[in-house]
Design a protein around this motif. Structure first.
Motif, PDB file in Angstrom:
ATOM      1  N   ALA A 195       0.835  -1.207   0.000  1.00 51.01           N
ATOM      2  CA  ALA A 195       0.000   0.000   0.000  1.00 51.01           C
ATOM      3  C   ALA A 195       0.864   1.247   0.000  1.00 51.01           C
ATOM      4  N   SER A 196       1.941   1.230   0.770  1.00 52.52           N
ATOM      5  CA  SER A 196       2.844   2.381   0.836  1.00 52.52           C
ATOM      6  C   SER A 196       3.510   2.649  -0.509  1.00 52.52           C
ATOM      7  N   ILE A 197       3.939   1.574  -1.183  1.00 54.89           N
ATOM      8  CA  ILE A 197       4.572   1.712  -2.502  1.00 54.89           C
ATOM      9  C   ILE A 197       3.597   2.312  -3.510  1.00 54.89           C
ATOM     10  N   VAL A 198       2.373   1.803  -3.531  1.00 58.22           N
ATOM     11  CA  VAL A 198       1.366   2.281  -4.480  1.00 58.22           C
ATOM     12  C   VAL A 198       1.003   3.734  -4.190  1.00 58.22           C
ATOM     13  N   ALA A 199       0.821   4.086  -2.911  1.00 54.40           N
ATOM     14  CA  ALA A 199       0.473   5.465  -2.548  1.00 54.40           C
ATOM     15  C   ALA A 199       1.569   6.441  -2.964  1.00 54.40           C
ATOM     16  N   ASN A 200       2.816   6.053  -2.795  1.00 52.64           N
ATOM     17  CA  ASN A 200       3.937   6.903  -3.221  1.00 52.64           C
ATOM     18  C   ASN A 200       3.934   7.085  -4.738  1.00 52.64           C
ATOM     19  N   LYS A 201       3.652   6.015  -5.463  1.00 53.10           N
ATOM     20  CA  LYS A 201       3.567   6.099  -6.928  1.00 53.10           C
ATOM     21  C   LYS A 201       2.457   7.054  -7.347  1.00 53.10           C
ATOM     22  N   ILE A 202       1.310   6.974  -6.679  1.00 53.89           N
ATOM     23  CA  ILE A 202       0.179   7.853  -6.995  1.00 53.89           C
ATOM     24  C   ILE A 202       0.556   9.314  -6.746  1.00 53.89           C
ATOM     25  N   ARG A 203       1.248   9.576  -5.641  1.00 49.91           N
ATOM     26  CA  ARG A 203       1.646  10.956  -5.325  1.00 49.91           C
ATOM     27  C   ARG A 203       2.620  11.509  -6.372  1.00 49.91           C
ATOM     28  N   LYS A 204       3.509  10.675  -6.853  1.00 48.98           N
ATOM     29  CA  LYS A 204       4.451  11.122  -7.890  1.00 48.98           C
ATOM     30  C   LYS A 204       3.714  11.415  -9.198  1.00 48.98           C
ATOM     31  N   GLU A 205       2.734  10.571  -9.512  1.00 49.36           N
ATOM     32  CA  GLU A 205       1.977  10.778 -10.747  1.00 49.36           C
ATOM     33  C   GLU A 205       1.128  12.043 -10.688  1.00 49.36           C
ATOM     34  N   MET A 206       0.710  12.441  -9.499  1.00 52.44           N
ATOM     35  CA  MET A 206      -0.016  13.707  -9.347  1.00 52.44           C
ATOM     36  C   MET A 206       0.803  14.872  -9.906  1.00 52.44           C
ATOM     37  N   ASP A 241      -6.665  -4.153   8.178  1.00 53.19           N
ATOM     38  CA  ASP A 241      -7.261  -5.394   8.687  1.00 53.19           C
ATOM     39  C   ASP A 241      -8.415  -5.901   7.839  1.00 53.19           C
ATOM     40  N   PHE A 242      -9.063  -4.990   7.098  1.00 48.88           N
ATOM     41  CA  PHE A 242     -10.214  -5.461   6.310  1.00 48.88           C
ATOM     42  C   PHE A 242      -9.781  -6.461   5.239  1.00 48.88           C
ATOM     43  N   ALA A 243      -8.489  -6.465   4.887  1.00 48.82           N
ATOM     44  CA  ALA A 243      -7.999  -7.433   3.897  1.00 48.82           C
ATOM     45  C   ALA A 243      -8.103  -8.869   4.395  1.00 48.82           C
ATOM     46  N   ASP A 244      -8.238  -9.045   5.722  1.00 47.93           N
ATOM     47  CA  ASP A 244      -8.345 -10.393   6.289  1.00 47.93           C
ATOM     48  C   ASP A 244      -9.787 -10.886   6.381  1.00 47.93           C
ATOM     49  N   GLY A 245     -10.747  -9.976   6.193  1.00 47.88           N
ATOM     50  CA  GLY A 245     -12.150 -10.359   6.307  1.00 47.88           C
ATOM     51  C   GLY A 245     -12.756 -10.717   4.955  1.00 47.88           C
ATOM     52  N   LYS A 246     -14.080 -10.747   4.922  1.00 49.94           N
ATOM     53  CA  LYS A 246     -14.800 -11.091   3.693  1.00 49.94           C
ATOM     54  C   LYS A 246     -15.180  -9.807   2.951  1.00 49.94           C
ATOM     55  N   LEU A 247     -15.019  -9.849   1.636  1.00 47.21           N
ATOM     56  CA  LEU A 247     -15.269  -8.700   0.772  1.00 47.21           C
ATOM     57  C   LEU A 247     -16.384  -9.054  -0.195  1.00 47.21           C
ATOM     58  N   ILE A 248     -17.353  -8.147  -0.332  1.00 45.25           N
ATOM     59  CA  ILE A 248     -18.447  -8.427  -1.269  1.00 45.25           C
ATOM     60  C   ILE A 248     -18.508  -7.353  -2.334  1.00 45.25           C
ATOM     61  N   PHE A 249     -18.666  -7.814  -3.587  1.00 44.35           N
ATOM     62  CA  PHE A 249     -18.816  -6.923  -4.724  1.00 44.35           C
ATOM     63  C   PHE A 249     -20.177  -7.223  -5.343  1.00 44.35           C
ATOM     64  N   LEU A 283      -5.602   0.130  -1.987  1.00 47.52           N
ATOM     65  CA  LEU A 283      -4.283   0.209  -1.350  1.00 47.52           C
ATOM     66  C   LEU A 283      -3.979   1.637  -0.901  1.00 47.52           C
ATOM     67  N   ASN A 284      -4.399   2.608  -1.701  1.00 45.58           N
ATOM     68  CA  ASN A 284      -4.196   4.003  -1.311  1.00 45.58           C
ATOM     69  C   ASN A 284      -4.985   4.321  -0.048  1.00 45.58           C
ATOM     70  N   TYR A 285      -6.222   3.786   0.032  1.00 45.73           N
ATOM     71  CA  TYR A 285      -7.042   3.957   1.240  1.00 45.73           C
ATOM     72  C   TYR A 285      -6.332   3.351   2.448  1.00 45.73           C
ATOM     73  N   MET A 286      -5.760   2.161   2.270  1.00 43.87           N
ATOM     74  CA  MET A 286      -5.021   1.523   3.362  1.00 43.87           C
ATOM     75  C   MET A 286      -3.867   2.409   3.828  1.00 43.87           C
ATOM     76  N   SER A 287      -3.114   2.950   2.860  1.00 41.39           N
ATOM     77  CA  SER A 287      -1.959   3.761   3.200  1.00 41.39           C
ATOM     78  C   SER A 287      -2.366   5.030   3.939  1.00 41.39           C
ATOM     79  N   GLN A 320     -11.399   8.207  -5.361  1.00 37.52           N
ATOM     80  CA  GLN A 320     -11.184   9.061  -4.188  1.00 37.52           C
ATOM     81  C   GLN A 320      -9.856   8.675  -3.549  1.00 37.52           C
ATOM     82  N   ASP A 321      -8.921   9.621  -3.548  1.00 41.98           N
ATOM     83  CA  ASP A 321      -7.582   9.289  -3.057  1.00 41.98           C
ATOM     84  C   ASP A 321      -7.348   9.764  -1.632  1.00 41.98           C
ATOM     85  N   THR A 322      -8.330  10.468  -1.047  1.00 39.80           N
ATOM     86  CA  THR A 322      -8.166  10.948   0.315  1.00 39.80           C
ATOM     87  C   THR A 322      -9.513  11.105   1.002  1.00 39.80           C
TER      88      THR A 322
END
Length: 497
Positions: free
Chosen positions: A12-23, A138-146, A128-132, A281-283
């Protein structure tokens, strides 16, 4: 902390940093993407038809490639459906996303080997950006519904086709499969109400941590859960951390959804479509969705009032301004070229480039030149509802042009969760809000061309019953906020309180 949430943290940290650079390099990335698109497009039938060999700048591109909607693209799409290669993009698409478009009937939008990553990676990056940002992993360990359409695909011209959400279902990473609900078998059920009952069966006793979908169908899921359990959703799912939504403006549904959960919860808004995943939504701190500027999509922006002009003003990202309503036009590595997707957007920031979706180009009321748009009606209704402590389930607006013995008016069809004490007084508030938002509407009222709006109260589940009657219950289907004709309004007249 379990393994998935533990591993998600550094990623998540790697992806968030990439997003900030792309901004910081959004304009440069956009210019590079256009160059790459044209380079590949030169070898296609479309590129040869439009002399891509002579395109060396954005100005050249604007001269060579006119803005098109789906109907104007159809001859090329039909060739692809016949199995012809190198039409809009190299080779054949790997999928055709079938969508019952609100502006052009059934559409088949190409998804290519190059463009599928835009859909998948952007959805992943939003989470991942939301996580960062929040530290919530922790929600990554639970059940996700789409809550999505069926993943069952058919074929035309040798190409698999189906709903975008069903196509995406085939590309969910293996590490998430054990977390994902509902089951594949349940997801394949076409009838929405049957499917919803099965989803409730499969999820009611699970540790649901993320729920994703279009807000009205998310609400229907919540209603079934509460009916079955007798508990608020937030009590039933104690570790529910985040709602992920898109497709329609969340604000008209926010109050009722949050009341159904029974406690505050974070939300992540997204802007996906069959044509591409455009923004997210990035923030949690600022309004607006971050434009996805480095994912195989080149954007153009047309002042919304010019979109039907023969030669409208066409702007690249470099020249957009905050607060202007633009029609969104895209060129993509799926082979769409200056394609008018039908949505309008407004930038709330250009550093970084964040926007809000303001409506649909063909969803407006201008029976008398007022050109009222979705953003204005949503604001007017929700401001009045908030002041009155009301929750809105669903609504739509249409003109009443030939009102016997009286002036024309805008007719609002509203389904309330809790009815206003005085519907006429509430309608007056909504009308005053709309006058403040739209000067043309104000002038028409003052000039006695129109009379103030009227609200018709739709009975409970009236909109659901209407959507069921036209075969559009669930999935990615949405109720239009505005119509410039009476087709929807006349149907809803059969579902009034």
């Amino acid at each position: 902390m379990k393994l998935k949430s533990l591993l998600a943290k550094p990623f998540a940290s790697i992806v968030a940093n990439k997003i900030r650079k792309e901004m910081q390099r959004a304009v440069e990335d956009q210019e590079a993407i256009l160059e790459e698109l044209i380079k590949t497009g030169r070898k296609t039938e479309f590129g040869k038809d439009h002399h891509f060999d002579n395109i060396h700048s954005y100005n050249d591109y604007k001269q060579a490639v006119p803005i098109r909607d789906y109907e104007q693209f159809k001859p090329y799409i039909n060739k692809i459906k016949d199995g012809k290669q190198n039409v809009l993009w190299k080779g054949l698409p790997i999928y055709l996303a079938k969508t019952s478009g609100t502006t052009s009937g059934v559409k088949y939008i190409p998804i290519t080997k190059d463009s599928i990553s835009n859909h998948m990676d952007t959805a992943r990056n939003a989470l991942l950006n939301y996580m960062s940002e929040t530290g919530h992993t922790d929600f990554a360990d639970g059940k996700l519904i789409f809550l999505s359409g069926s993943p069952v695909l058919e074929r035309v011209g040798g190409i698999p086709y189906g709903r975008l959400s069903g196509i995406v279902n085939h590309h969910i990473p293996r590490y998430l499969r054990t977390n994902q609900l509902p089951t594949y078998e349940t997801n394949c059920i076409e009838d929405w109400e049957t499917k919803l009952d099965k989803i409730v069966d499969e999820t009611i006793d699970q540790d649901m941590t993320l729920i994703s979908g279009i807000p009205p169908w998310m609400q229907m899921y919540f209603d079934r859960l509460i009916e079955r359990s007798g508990k608020p959703v937030g009590e039933l799912f104690k570790n529910l951390d985040v709602l992920v939504y898109g497709g329609v403006n969340f604000e008209p549904y926010r109050a009722k959804l949050l009341a159904s959960i029974g406690r505050p919860i974070n939300t992540v808004e997204t802007f996906p479509a069959s044509e591409g995943f455009f923004a997210f939504q990035d923030t949690q701190e600022h309004k607006g969705l971050l434009l996805n500027t480095n994912s195989g999509i080149f954007y153009e922006f047309i002042p919304a009032q010019e979109i039907f002009n023969e030669n409208p003003t066409r702007l690249s990202l470099r020249d957009v301004e905050v607060g202007v309503n633009y029609a969104l036009v895209v060129s993509t590595n799926a082979g769409l070229w200056s394609y008018n997707i039908g949505d309008t957007v407004k930038f709330v920031s250009v550093n970084p480039y964040r926007l809000v979706v303001t409506g649909r180009i063909k969803h407006f009321i201008s029976a008398f030149g007022e050109h009222v748009i979705g953003e204005e009606v949503e604001y007017s209704l929700m401001k009045a509802a908030k002041e009155e402590g009301l929750q809105i389930t669903e609504f739509t607006v249409a003109p009443m042009v030939n009102a016997p013995g009286e002036l024309p008016f805008h007719e609002w069809f509203v389904e309330f969760e809790n009815s206003p004490a005085d519907l006429v007084a509430f309608a007056k508030k909504v009308d005053e809000n709309l006058q403040q938002k739209n000067i043309y509407y104000f002038d028409l009222l003052k000039g006695n061309i129109l009379q103030p709006l009227k609200i018709r109260q739709v009975r409970k589940n009236g909109f659901i019953d209407y959507m069921k009657s036209v075969g559009k219950l669930g999935g990615q289907n949405k109720v239009p906020r505005l119509s410039n004709d009476r087709a929807l309004a006349d149907e809803l007249a059969n579902h009034l309180l």
